[in-house]
Design a protein around this motif. Structure first.
Motif, PDB file in Angstrom:
ATOM      1  N   ALA A  20      23.687  -4.259 -15.172  1.00 40.63           N
ATOM      2  CA  ALA A  20      24.217  -4.151 -16.540  1.00 40.63           C
ATOM      3  C   ALA A  20      23.287  -3.347 -17.433  1.00 40.63           C
ATOM      4  N   ALA A  21      22.013  -3.638 -17.395  1.00 37.67           N
ATOM      5  CA  ALA A  21      21.047  -2.907 -18.230  1.00 37.67           C
ATOM      6  C   ALA A  21      20.926  -1.458 -17.769  1.00 37.67           C
ATOM      7  N   ILE A  22      20.885  -1.247 -16.468  1.00 43.47           N
ATOM      8  CA  ILE A  22      20.774   0.112 -15.948  1.00 43.47           C
ATOM      9  C   ILE A  22      22.046   0.894 -16.251  1.00 43.47           C
ATOM     10  N   ALA A  23      23.204   0.266 -16.101  1.00 44.48           N
ATOM     11  CA  ALA A  23      24.476   0.930 -16.412  1.00 44.48           C
ATOM     12  C   ALA A  23      24.510   1.345 -17.878  1.00 44.48           C
ATOM     13  N   ARG A  24      24.072   0.463 -18.756  1.00 45.40           N
ATOM     14  CA  ARG A  24      24.030   0.783 -20.188  1.00 45.40           C
ATOM     15  C   ARG A  24      23.137   1.995 -20.436  1.00 45.40           C
ATOM     16  N   ASP A  25      21.948   1.987 -19.844  1.00 42.23           N
ATOM     17  CA  ASP A  25      21.011   3.086 -20.038  1.00 42.23           C
ATOM     18  C   ASP A  25      21.557   4.390 -19.462  1.00 42.23           C
ATOM     19  N   CYS A  26      22.192   4.305 -18.304  1.00 43.59           N
ATOM     20  CA  CYS A  26      22.764   5.501 -17.682  1.00 43.59           C
ATOM     21  C   CYS A  26      23.911   6.055 -18.514  1.00 43.59           C
ATOM     22  N   ALA A  29      22.491   7.829 -21.421  1.00 46.80           N
ATOM     23  CA  ALA A  29      21.866   9.096 -21.034  1.00 46.80           C
ATOM     24  C   ALA A  29      22.880  10.108 -20.500  1.00 46.80           C
ATOM     25  N   GLY A  30      24.077   9.637 -20.166  1.00 48.49           N
ATOM     26  CA  GLY A  30      25.092  10.540 -19.617  1.00 48.49           C
ATOM     27  C   GLY A  30      25.043  10.664 -18.108  1.00 48.49           C
ATOM     28  N   ILE A  31      24.454   9.680 -17.437  1.00 47.57           N
ATOM     29  CA  ILE A  31      24.376   9.686 -15.979  1.00 47.57           C
ATOM     30  C   ILE A  31      25.567   8.912 -15.432  1.00 47.57           C
ATOM     31  N   ALA A  32      26.341   9.555 -14.569  1.00 51.79           N
ATOM     32  CA  ALA A  32      27.543   8.947 -14.010  1.00 51.79           C
ATOM     33  C   ALA A  32      27.220   8.080 -12.794  1.00 51.79           C
ATOM     34  N   VAL A  45      18.766   8.951  -7.017  1.00 41.89           N
ATOM     35  CA  VAL A  45      18.806   8.492  -8.409  1.00 41.89           C
ATOM     36  C   VAL A  45      18.761   6.969  -8.460  1.00 41.89           C
ATOM     37  N   LYS A  46      19.594   6.298  -7.654  1.00 37.23           N
ATOM     38  CA  LYS A  46      19.633   4.837  -7.722  1.00 37.23           C
ATOM     39  C   LYS A  46      18.301   4.215  -7.323  1.00 37.23           C
ATOM     40  N   ASP A  47      17.576   4.829  -6.395  1.00 36.43           N
ATOM     41  CA  ASP A  47      16.271   4.292  -6.006  1.00 36.43           C
ATOM     42  C   ASP A  47      15.255   4.466  -7.129  1.00 36.43           C
ATOM     43  N   ARG A  48      15.344   5.570  -7.833  1.00 36.50           N
ATOM     44  CA  ARG A  48      14.455   5.784  -8.980  1.00 36.50           C
ATOM     45  C   ARG A  48      14.727   4.740 -10.064  1.00 36.50           C
ATOM     46  N   LEU A  49      16.010   4.510 -10.348  1.00 35.47           N
ATOM     47  CA  LEU A  49      16.377   3.533 -11.375  1.00 35.47           C
ATOM     48  C   LEU A  49      15.989   2.124 -10.957  1.00 35.47           C
ATOM     49  N   ARG A  50      16.247   1.774  -9.697  1.00 36.59           N
ATOM     50  CA  ARG A  50      15.850   0.450  -9.189  1.00 36.59           C
ATOM     51  C   ARG A  50      14.343   0.258  -9.277  1.00 36.59           C
ATOM     52  N   GLY A  51      13.599   1.346  -9.089  1.00 32.95           N
ATOM     53  CA  GLY A  51      12.142   1.286  -9.122  1.00 32.95           C
ATOM     54  C   GLY A  51      11.563   1.249 -10.526  1.00 32.95           C
ATOM     55  N   GLY A  52      12.436   1.327 -11.533  1.00 27.23           N
ATOM     56  CA  GLY A  52      11.977   1.198 -12.909  1.00 27.23           C
ATOM     57  C   GLY A  52      11.858   2.500 -13.679  1.00 27.23           C
ATOM     58  N   GLU A  53      12.200   3.632 -13.048  1.00 31.65           N
ATOM     59  CA  GLU A  53      12.146   4.889 -13.798  1.00 31.65           C
ATOM     60  C   GLU A  53      13.246   4.878 -14.853  1.00 31.65           C
TER      61      GLU A  53
END
Length: 71
Positions: A20-26, A29-32, A45-53
């Protein structure tokens, strides 16, 4: 957040339980969701986001590589 339940499930499936938080941030930012498997500098991309980037950092990295992460 304005997501349909199926879309939220897809985000959680892609980026984990904090989807939910990552989806909101994406979305901000305009990331689909369809960009989660795009490789940037050897990592998806998903590994970067999961890793906290942060989403905006991922977006900047994609822009620097000439890649689009929007639909």
């Amino acid at each position: 957040m304005g997501l349909w339940p199926q879309e939220m499930e897809a985000w959680i499936g892609a980026v984990g339980v904090d989807g939910a938080a990552i989806a909101r941030d994406c979305r901000t930012a305009g990331i689909a969701l369809s960009a989660m498997n795009v490789s940037l500098d050897g990592r998806r991309v998903k590994d970067r986001l999961r890793g906290g980037e942060p989403a905006f950092s991922v977006l900047a990295r994609a822009t620097a590589c000439g890649r689009s992460l929007s639909d």
